[in-house]
Design a protein around this motif. Structure first.
Motif, PDB file in Angstrom:
ATOM      1  N   LEU A   3       1.004  -4.812   4.181  1.00  0.00           N
ATOM      2  CA  LEU A   3       0.984  -5.225   2.779  1.00  0.00           C
ATOM      3  C   LEU A   3       2.414  -5.442   2.330  1.00  0.00           C
ATOM      4  CD1 LEU A   3      -0.956  -5.694   0.406  1.00  0.00           C
ATOM      5  CD2 LEU A   3      -0.464  -3.355  -0.328  1.00  0.00           C
ATOM      6  N   LEU A   4       2.758  -6.695   2.017  1.00  0.00           N
ATOM      7  CA  LEU A   4       4.105  -7.044   1.579  1.00  0.00           C
ATOM      8  C   LEU A   4       4.134  -7.134   0.061  1.00  0.00           C
ATOM      9  CD1 LEU A   4       3.881  -8.262   4.569  1.00  0.00           C
ATOM     10  CD2 LEU A   4       5.816  -9.681   3.886  1.00  0.00           C
ATOM     11  N   THR A   5       5.101  -6.475  -0.541  1.00  0.00           N
ATOM     12  CA  THR A   5       5.352  -6.582  -1.967  1.00  0.00           C
ATOM     13  C   THR A   5       6.692  -7.285  -2.140  1.00  0.00           C
ATOM     14  OG1 THR A   5       4.157  -4.530  -2.405  1.00  0.00           O
ATOM     15  CG2 THR A   5       5.603  -5.350  -4.140  1.00  0.00           C
ATOM     16  N   TYR A  28      -2.334 -14.274  -1.781  1.00  0.00           N
ATOM     17  CA  TYR A  28      -1.425 -13.393  -2.504  1.00  0.00           C
ATOM     18  C   TYR A  28      -1.905 -13.204  -3.928  1.00  0.00           C
ATOM     19  CZ  TYR A  28       0.399 -17.727  -4.552  1.00  0.00           C
ATOM     20  OH  TYR A  28       0.524 -18.933  -5.200  1.00  0.00           O
ATOM     21  N   SER A  29      -1.370 -12.178  -4.556  1.00  0.00           N
ATOM     22  CA  SER A  29      -1.610 -11.959  -5.985  1.00  0.00           C
ATOM     23  C   SER A  29      -0.267 -11.913  -6.692  1.00  0.00           C
ATOM     24  CB  SER A  29      -2.383 -10.658  -6.219  1.00  0.00           C
ATOM     25  OG  SER A  29      -1.615  -9.541  -5.790  1.00  0.00           O
ATOM     26  N   THR A  31       1.905 -10.860 -10.232  1.00  0.00           N
ATOM     27  CA  THR A  31       1.944 -10.020 -11.430  1.00  0.00           C
ATOM     28  C   THR A  31       3.198 -10.323 -12.221  1.00  0.00           C
ATOM     29  OG1 THR A  31       0.779  -8.250 -10.256  1.00  0.00           O
ATOM     30  CG2 THR A  31       1.890  -7.660 -12.305  1.00  0.00           C
ATOM     31  N   THR A  40       6.072  -9.796  -9.416  1.00  0.00           N
ATOM     32  CA  THR A  40       5.722  -9.020  -8.229  1.00  0.00           C
ATOM     33  C   THR A  40       4.610  -9.758  -7.505  1.00  0.00           C
ATOM     34  OG1 THR A  40       6.326  -6.910  -9.250  1.00  0.00           O
ATOM     35  CG2 THR A  40       4.845  -6.836  -7.352  1.00  0.00           C
ATOM     36  N   ILE A  41       4.865 -10.096  -6.240  1.00  0.00           N
ATOM     37  CA  ILE A  41       3.905 -10.842  -5.443  1.00  0.00           C
ATOM     38  C   ILE A  41       3.424  -9.930  -4.317  1.00  0.00           C
ATOM     39  CG2 ILE A  41       3.510 -12.934  -4.077  1.00  0.00           C
ATOM     40  CD1 ILE A  41       6.011 -14.095  -5.475  1.00  0.00           C
ATOM     41  N   THR A  42       2.132  -9.726  -4.223  1.00  0.00           N
ATOM     42  CA  THR A  42       1.545  -8.867  -3.199  1.00  0.00           C
ATOM     43  C   THR A  42       0.846  -9.734  -2.165  1.00  0.00           C
ATOM     44  OG1 THR A  42       1.200  -7.145  -4.861  1.00  0.00           O
ATOM     45  CG2 THR A  42       0.017  -6.916  -2.767  1.00  0.00           C
ATOM     46  N   VAL A  43       1.193  -9.520  -0.896  1.00  0.00           N
ATOM     47  CA  VAL A  43       0.686 -10.378   0.181  1.00  0.00           C
ATOM     48  C   VAL A  43       0.138  -9.524   1.318  1.00  0.00           C
ATOM     49  CG1 VAL A  43       1.207 -12.330   1.686  1.00  0.00           C
ATOM     50  CG2 VAL A  43       2.592 -11.953  -0.374  1.00  0.00           C
ATOM     51  N   PRO A  44      -1.166  -9.522   1.562  1.00  0.00           N
ATOM     52  CA  PRO A  44      -1.689  -8.903   2.794  1.00  0.00           C
ATOM     53  C   PRO A  44      -1.443  -9.857   3.958  1.00  0.00           C
ATOM     54  CG  PRO A  44      -3.413  -9.209   1.114  1.00  0.00           C
ATOM     55  CD  PRO A  44      -2.236 -10.017   0.701  1.00  0.00           C
ATOM     56  N   GLU A  69       4.544  -2.325   3.771  1.00  0.00           N
ATOM     57  CA  GLU A  69       3.808  -1.078   3.904  1.00  0.00           C
ATOM     58  C   GLU A  69       2.645  -1.268   4.866  1.00  0.00           C
ATOM     59  OE1 GLU A  69       3.712   1.122  -0.233  1.00  0.00           O
ATOM     60  OE2 GLU A  69       3.222  -1.003  -0.508  1.00  0.00           O
TER      61      GLU A  69
END
Length: 337
Positions: A3-5, A28-29, A31, A40-44, A69
């Motif tokens: 999980l990349l933030t 990605y999501s 925020t 803030t970009i969250t990438v699995p 993570e």
């Protein structure tokens, strides 16, 4: 799965980052922050996809931070580690990214005080196992010995061209061998003064645990395999704890024999066991360096790859030369026993 933030500081950098993520065909999501600019970009992402993504994100202008993570669990469909086209590329598919290897190697190095204390305890336990001629006690010493981290840290630092990490890894290895030998010697001398212990020791059987009478080729095989296993464990998401026991198995019993040999006045056993320790340490490092480079780890800056390759070749040549010299010395000691 990782999980990349990704933290961005401006709208332009956010657009660049999202374009790169979409180019890698990842979801990605996004925020928004209260300041209206930061995001803030969250990438699995699969573990094998992290390094190419990090390389592309490194070229984004502006203040961009990346946190990687490993999720404890993933609930849902379609989030496995299979490549989009269903192909698996040998070991490169399974290996972690350079940044994760660097962090993993750094985490393997505890503070020098804790490392020295654990190594000293392991040296005492190993000497006790030698005196008792007990493999069970020797296994306990192998479990305690924190010898995996320094060897893997210096090997990872070699292929990644991380000089400070390399120096720390080598320093920990030298300190570990020195502290373990000193503690083993001190406890053996103490045991030698006890008539009860001296009367119960089967000296010849105990000294045989140093492996100095075995064919050097077998010793090198075990040590190289330990280094290869350690390198694979570091390069992938594999467990390294049991590999650490395997590495300690090649080093701690001979160190215990060194202490007993000095205390009981057996110079040939002492010299032979010291050479066994040197052979094993060198072979473990050679095996780990070769494995990490073969799997595909190298500096992120391509201009440094050639110089790093040259440094690796020089270090491997020096280690191999020392290994051959140690084997010759071990053969000479074995013939004299």
């Amino acid at each position: 799965m990782r999980l990349l933030t990704v933290l961005t500081s401006s709208a332009s950098s956010t657009d660049e980052v999202t374009a790169i993520i979409e180019r890698h065909d990842l979801e990605y999501s996004l925020t928004d922050h209260a300041d209206g600019e930061s995001r803030t970009i969250t990438v699995p992402a699969p573990a094998h996809a992290v390094e190419p993504l990090e390389d592309d994100l490194a070229a984004v202008e502006g203040d961009v931070a990346i946190v990687v993570e490993e999720p404890m669990a993933i609930v849902g469909r379609g989030w496995d580690d299979s490549p989009p086209d269903g192909r698996r590329e040998w070991l490169s598919f399974e290996r972690i990214s350079r940044s994760e290897l660097r962090s993993k190697a750094q985490s393997q190095l505890p503070s020098l005080v804790i490392f020295a204390a654990m190594t000293a305890i392991s040296g005492v336990v190993a000497t006790t196992g030698v005196l008792l001629n007990s493999l069970a006690v020797l296994v306990g010493a192998m479990v305690i010995a924190p010898l995996l981290g320094p060897a893997m840290a210096s090997s990872a630092a070699t292929v990644l061209d991380e000089r400070r990490l390399f120096v720390r890894g080598v320093k920990h290895q030298l300190v570990g061998i020195g502290v373990a030998t000193t503690s083993a010697l001190a406890f053996a001398i103490f045991a030698r003064t006890s008539r009860v212990i001296t009367g119960a020791v089967d000296l010849q059987a105990s000294l045989g645990l140093g492996s100095h009478g075995l064919p050097p080729s077998l010793l090198v095989t075990v040590a190289v395999c330990s280094g290869i296993a350690g390198g694979l464990g570091m390069a992938t998401t594999g467990i390294t704890d049991l590999i650490g026991v395997m590495i300690a198995a090649a080093i701690m019993p001979p160190i215990g024999v060194v202490g007993v040999g000095v205390a009981w006045g057996q110079p040939e056993a002492v010299l032979g066991s010291l050479v066994v320790v040197a052979v094993n340490v060198i072979a473990i490092n050679v095996g780990a360096i070769a494995t990490l480079w073969t799997v595909g780890f190298h500096p992120s800056d391509r201009s440094r790859i050639r110089t790093t390759r040259g440094a690796i070749i020089r270090r491997v040549v020096v280690l191999t030369g020392l290994l051959l010299l140690s084997i010759r010395l071990l053969e000479a000691v074995s013939n004299g026993l």
